[in-house]
Structure formats: C-alpha cells, structure tokens
Enzyme design. Structure first.
Site, PDB file in Angstrom:
ATOM      1  N   ASP A   1      55.542  24.879  30.639  1.00  0.00           N
ATOM      2  CA  ASP A   1      56.518  24.139  31.204  1.00  0.00           C
ATOM      3  C   ASP A   1      57.697  24.822  30.266  1.00  0.00           C
ATOM      4  OD1 ASP A   1      59.188  22.529  31.605  1.00  0.00           O
ATOM      5  OD2 ASP A   1      57.917  20.956  30.762  1.00  0.00           O
TER       6      ASP A   1
ATOM      7  N   ASP B   1      38.942  41.207  39.994  1.00  0.00           N
ATOM      8  CA  ASP B   1      39.915  42.481  40.365  1.00  0.00           C
ATOM      9  C   ASP B   1      40.640  42.476  38.265  1.00  0.00           C
ATOM     10  OD1 ASP B   1      41.662  44.454  39.994  1.00  0.00           O
ATOM     11  OD2 ASP B   1      42.755  42.910  41.253  1.00  0.00           O
TER      12      ASP B   1
ATOM     13  N   TYR C   1      58.217  19.976  34.317  1.00  0.00           N
ATOM     14  CA  TYR C   1      57.435  20.520  35.156  1.00  0.00           C
ATOM     15  C   TYR C   1      57.648  21.776  35.454  1.00  0.00           C
ATOM     16  CZ  TYR C   1      62.200  21.129  37.437  1.00  0.00           C
ATOM     17  OH  TYR C   1      63.282  21.740  37.086  1.00  0.00           O
TER      18      TYR C   1
ATOM     19  N   ASP D   1      48.385  51.790   8.429  1.00  0.00           N
ATOM     20  CA  ASP D   1      48.577  51.275   7.753  1.00  0.00           C
ATOM     21  C   ASP D   1      47.500  50.415   7.319  1.00  0.00           C
ATOM     22  OD1 ASP D   1      49.611  51.074   4.127  1.00  0.00           O
ATOM     23  OD2 ASP D   1      50.674  49.298   5.154  1.00  0.00           O
TER      24      ASP D   1
END
Length: 390
Positions: A337, A300, A343, A69
C-alpha cells in the site's frame, strides 16, 4: 543484491536533497575491529572468514558487479560473537561486464595494480584486495604500508611485499600459496573468486554443511511444492514476507542455501535443486516423488533458471503457518500500500513489483471478489485470504 553474505537493502527514501538507504541491521561489528582485538587470526578462523568473503564476491561478480573498495571495514558480523560476515557499502561499485574501466579509486593500501594503472575490465581487482585482507588476518600487518602514498603505489605496482618469517613460519604452505596467488600483479594470472573458493586451503578448512542439508531436504521440498502451486500474487507477497523471518530462522535457512549455491556464484540452479531432491525425497516405492518433480519443473526463475536467495526464502515461507503471524501480513500490506490509502491498487502493485511485472495477469489469477480495482480494493483482510489460500 540478495545473498546470505551481502547485507540486505531494506528500503530507499528520497527527499529533495537527500537519499536515505535503510539496510539490514548488523550488530556484530566490523572485521576491522575483530582484527584489532585478536591481532592475528588462526588459520582456521582466517580461512572461514576468507570463505565468507569469497562467497559474497563470487556472487556479486556473477551478477556483473565489481566492488572496487574491499577492505576490513566493509565486512560486518551479523551478531555479537558471530563469525558470519556480510559485505556492505556499494558506493564505488560498478556493473562491469563488457566495460573497460579507467577510474583509479578505492582505499590505496587495498588497491590492485591494474586500478592504479587505470586499465581494468573485470572483478580481478576485488581478489587482490581480498589477498591484502587475508594477509592481514594471518600476518597481523598491512603488506603495503610505506611512508608516503607514492612509495605505497610503487610497491603495489611491483607487487613488492614481505612475509616476515616470525609471523609466517607457522603458517601452512597452502595458506601461503593462497595469499601469493591472490597478490599477483598480472590480473590474468590471479585467482578468480571461483578458483579461490576451490583452493585447498579454503576447501579443507571451511567445514561442511552437508549434515544440515541432509536434515533439511524435506522442508525444502515442501516449500518448493507449495511455492510452485501458489498464484503469482502469493509468490510476490512471499518475496516481501521472506525478510520478516526471525534472525534464528534465517540462520538455519541460509546454511542450506549456501550449500546448494556453492558452485554457482551464489545462486542455485533449478536442475541442481531437482537432482538433489530427486535423490532424497522418494515415494513409498522408493522412486522420485512425482509431485515434487512436477513442482520443480513448474518453477520459473527466468531464462537462466537461477534461484536467488530471496526466491529460496520465499519458497521456505510458502509452507509456514501464517495464521499465527498476522503482524507479518500487516507489514507486507503496508509495503504494498504505497500511498497509505488503506488498499492496494494496480498502480501500487506495479510500483512494488517493477515495470516489467505482468500486474494485470497477476490480478487475473485472484478470485473475482479480490480483483484489485479502484472500486474494489484489496484490503488487509482480503490480502490474507487471497494470498494464502489457492
């Protein structure tokens, strides 16, 4: 999708009855509005716009996606007064490799004949739509705009349109040939995205970015050396941080990426990056820098060794001074988080990096004091230390 000419999806929020997508902010308006304002484009402006659009289409086709489209309204300028276009809105897109499609959809006046026949199996229909767009830019009118939808469909299927002498008399033969080779009824005879990018009308008018790349190779080299030496956790953080670059910083970097990825469907081949830097970054004796070549060899980027835009930006971030950019670190921490607990847990990392990511392996590379377990979480402070210092 990650390419300079494709608007970035920044986030997805799911509610019970609604799915919200947060996209990269584009403030320059639609290509449609620019056409309304200018009426017709000069050949130089039309070719530049076509080049931008073709790069986005070449990239999505490389990724196995057909847009289905394409139209003026689906290309936006990134900033007011800018000429840099980006593709938006993938609502009708589809992964097409190995599939035969039979849906007739899209905006009729831009729709390719094979879509109306409900018989297509590649991205060729996007090139027809681009032909319609470029004809509008150069001629100032819609080529397939009959009084009824039925008449419009018959004209499209026959490839029946006119190039009015009053509008096309001053257009170059190459410009006319470019449009005609896109608006070919038989999709097998139509230009592909790669073929369209190689057409003389595009190549001679698109301008060059070589001078920019000539001055940027040292920064590129430094970035990829730092990126190659980084832990996988740091690389993951850099991937997230890359989109915190300022608009001006991205503008400079994207030009280098576009130049490097021009012939490979919107990605950079690792071997080409190595060849480019080998010829331009040398040691004191004029030989290829061994540190650089080792770094490139270490990279990589999957089985095809393809460097995507997000990878490129992340590598450029690797040689940035983050000490002065604490806000970027905090923003990245908030993204990692996921549950807002203050944490980052192993589960949080898996959710952000994807099911295929070797999260335990990534964690094992971190210094012992930063291992991410429920009893020893990774905080904003330790994120800064563990991700930047290797």
């Amino acid at each position: 999708m990650g390419h300079p000419h494709v608007a970035r999806l920044m986030g997805v929020y799911e509610a019970e009855e609604k799915l919200s997508l947060v996209m990269e902010r584009m403030t320059g308006g639609e290509l449609f509005d620019r056409v309304v304002q200018k009426k017709v484009f000069t050949e130089e402006d039309a070719a530049l716009s076509a080049w931008h659009m073709l790069r986005s289409v070449s990239y999505i086709h490389h990724e196995g996606v057909v847009r289905r489209d394409l139209k003026l309204e689906n290309f936006l300028y990134d900033a007011p007064g800018s000429d840099f276009l980006k593709l938006i809105d993938f609502g009708l897109s589809k992964f097409y490799k190995g599939l035969k499609m039979n849906e007739a959809l899209g905006t009729l006046r831009y729709t390719a004949p094979e879509v109306l026949h409900k018989d297509y199996s590649s991205g060729s229909c996007d090139l027809w739509s681009l032909g319609v767009i470029v004809l509008i830019l150069l001629g100032g009118y819609m080529p397939f705009a009959c009084e009824t939808d039925a008449e419009t469909m018959r004209a499209i299927v026959k490839g029946s349109y006119s190039m009015k002498p009053a509008r096309w008399g001053h257009i170059s033969k190459q410009g006319i040939d470019f449009v005609r080779r896109l608006l070919v009824v038989n999709p097998k005879e139509r230009l592909t995205a790669k073929g369209a990018l190689a057409h003389p009308w595009i190549r001679q008018r698109r301008g060059g970015l070589g001078d920019f790349v000539e001055g940027a190779e040292l920064s590129i080299a430094q970035g990829f050396i730092s990126f190659a030496k980084a832990t996988r956790f740091r690389r993951a953080c850099l991937q997230l941080m890359a989109w915190s670059l300022t608009f001006d910083e991205r503008c400079q970097l994207r030009q280098a990426f576009v130049e490097l990825s021009e012939s490979h469907g919107g990605v950079v081949k690792k071997k080409d990056l190595g060849e480019l830097l080998k010829d331009r970054i040398c040691d004191m004796e004029g030989k290829p820098c061994p540190t650089l070549m080792e770094a490139v060899a270490m990279l990589d980027f999957g089985p095809n060794d393809e460097i995507r835009y997000s990878d490129f930006l992340a590598a450029m971030m690797a040689c940035t001074d983050f000490d002065a950019r604490e806000g970027v670190i905090r923003a990245t921490f908030r993204r990692l988080d996921a549950n807002g607990g203050g944490y980052i847990s192993e589960k949080d990392l898996q959710g952000v990096l994807g099911e295929g990511a070797d999260v335990r392996g990534i964690i094992s590379e971190l210094p012992t004091r930063h291992v991410i377990i429920a009893r020893s979480p990774l905080t904003t402070r330790s994120l800064s230390k563990s991700s930047w210092h290797t």
